[in-house]
Write an enzyme that holds these catalytic residues in place. Sequence first.
Site: not given
Length: 500
Positions: A266, A295
């Site tokens: 994250e 991502e």
Amino acid sequence: MTALEQLTQKQKRIHSLESIAGLLGWDQQTLLPEESSDQRQDQIATMASAIHEARTDSEIGGLLSKLESQTPAPDTKNPADDVGIILRDARTDYDRCTKLPAAWVEQHARLCSEAYHAWAEARKNNDFASYAPYIQRHLDLAKEEAEHLGWGDRPYDLMIDFHDPGVDAATIDSLFSELKTGLAPVLKQILDSPTKARTDIFKGFPVAEQKTFLEEVTASLGFNYKRGRIDISLHPFCSGNGADTRMTTRFDVDNPLDSLFSSIHETGHGMYEQGLPLDSLHNALGKAAGMGAHESQSRLWENQVCRSKAFWKHYEPKFRSAFPTQLEGISSDDLYLAINAVSRNPIRVDSDEVTYNLHIIIRFEIEKKLFAEELQVSELPDYWNAQYKELLGIEPKDDAEGVLQDVHWSGGSFGYFPSYCLGNMLAAQLWYSAADQLPSLEEDLAKGEFENLLNWLRENVHQHGARYHLLELSQKATGQALSPKSLIRYLKDRYLPLYA
């Protein structure tokens, strides 16, 4: 004010409303009292209606037409043309929003909130049947949305395009097919190896010490805690933007790597947001290039950087200092192998980076079949389990460990899962490009110095905002078309020596 200044003013208001809605969503998954979900559904629906009203303001349409008709006209296909790029994305957004009825938008927002709580309860009780109707309702709404937007003949392509503009199911099919072919022998060699990672070394790691350690790591990587925070949720996520970045993780006293690596993952998202131009968060110049690009940032920091020998050369002493009793008698080799353990794990977020891609391929195939009506929602558990048996050689013990493990479908986020695998491909390409251009990269990591790599990513990825979408960004940042070749190379480089 000029037409562009008027458009900017309206875009800033939309961004403010969206950020408020984002905080409501973050709070729903972190701090919301257990019995307050009914009010939150109303609040989220109200915000969705207000955002839709702001995004469909007819004055925006007039301003866009005025700006598009200027002489010379802004070039919406030229990434170097700031106004052109702003207009490109603003036009797409406006045209899509004005085609969606306000009632659909409110209905969708209510369903997202309602379905999240239904998913959390179903997962806790291992009760897929109670959650299935929410997936079906989301599927129906997604197809309605495609009809409204003129994508009725290929609704799943629209879902993918929402997350990664310019990518479609056929493109992903081609990339995933090549990845499966190249990955199979690598995975077989690793799983057949007599070398096995120990799975019994992580027991009794206090949560408070885990939190302290992961906050030190994530801050050292470059996450700005003056502009962000980390909390606890059922499923780790990152939300917000560079001005206020909210991350979450989860803790298990017998699995400290779960909280650590989910936090690092994250943090990659968060640092991308914090690296986007802060004065342009309201338009395409300050927005991410898509979820595949997003991502790539989270996976690069989680895997290429933080599972490397160089990283642990620096952080192993600190890890042992934080948990001296728990790691007593555990050799450095056993610890590093455990950090890079490869196994048949039924849980996607707990899986290693070699098998992770198979988890994504399974979800992609499921979503394609759902949208093609070749698979019914009621058939999901059995089909899910069969795919895990075929591709990974395991069967989930129950639906909580299987089809209920992910939060994404509760928010109607179809088409998101492929972004993880596309991000893995781009991450590997970025890693090798950075290594070529930063000769001291390994040495930097071994000293716990990450600024050079972060600055390289700022220059080659973050600063561009959404000027380039995923496929264009790959070519711009790495000089190569997006491909699984670098990912397969990286997995061989990292794992085959460990499992020789």
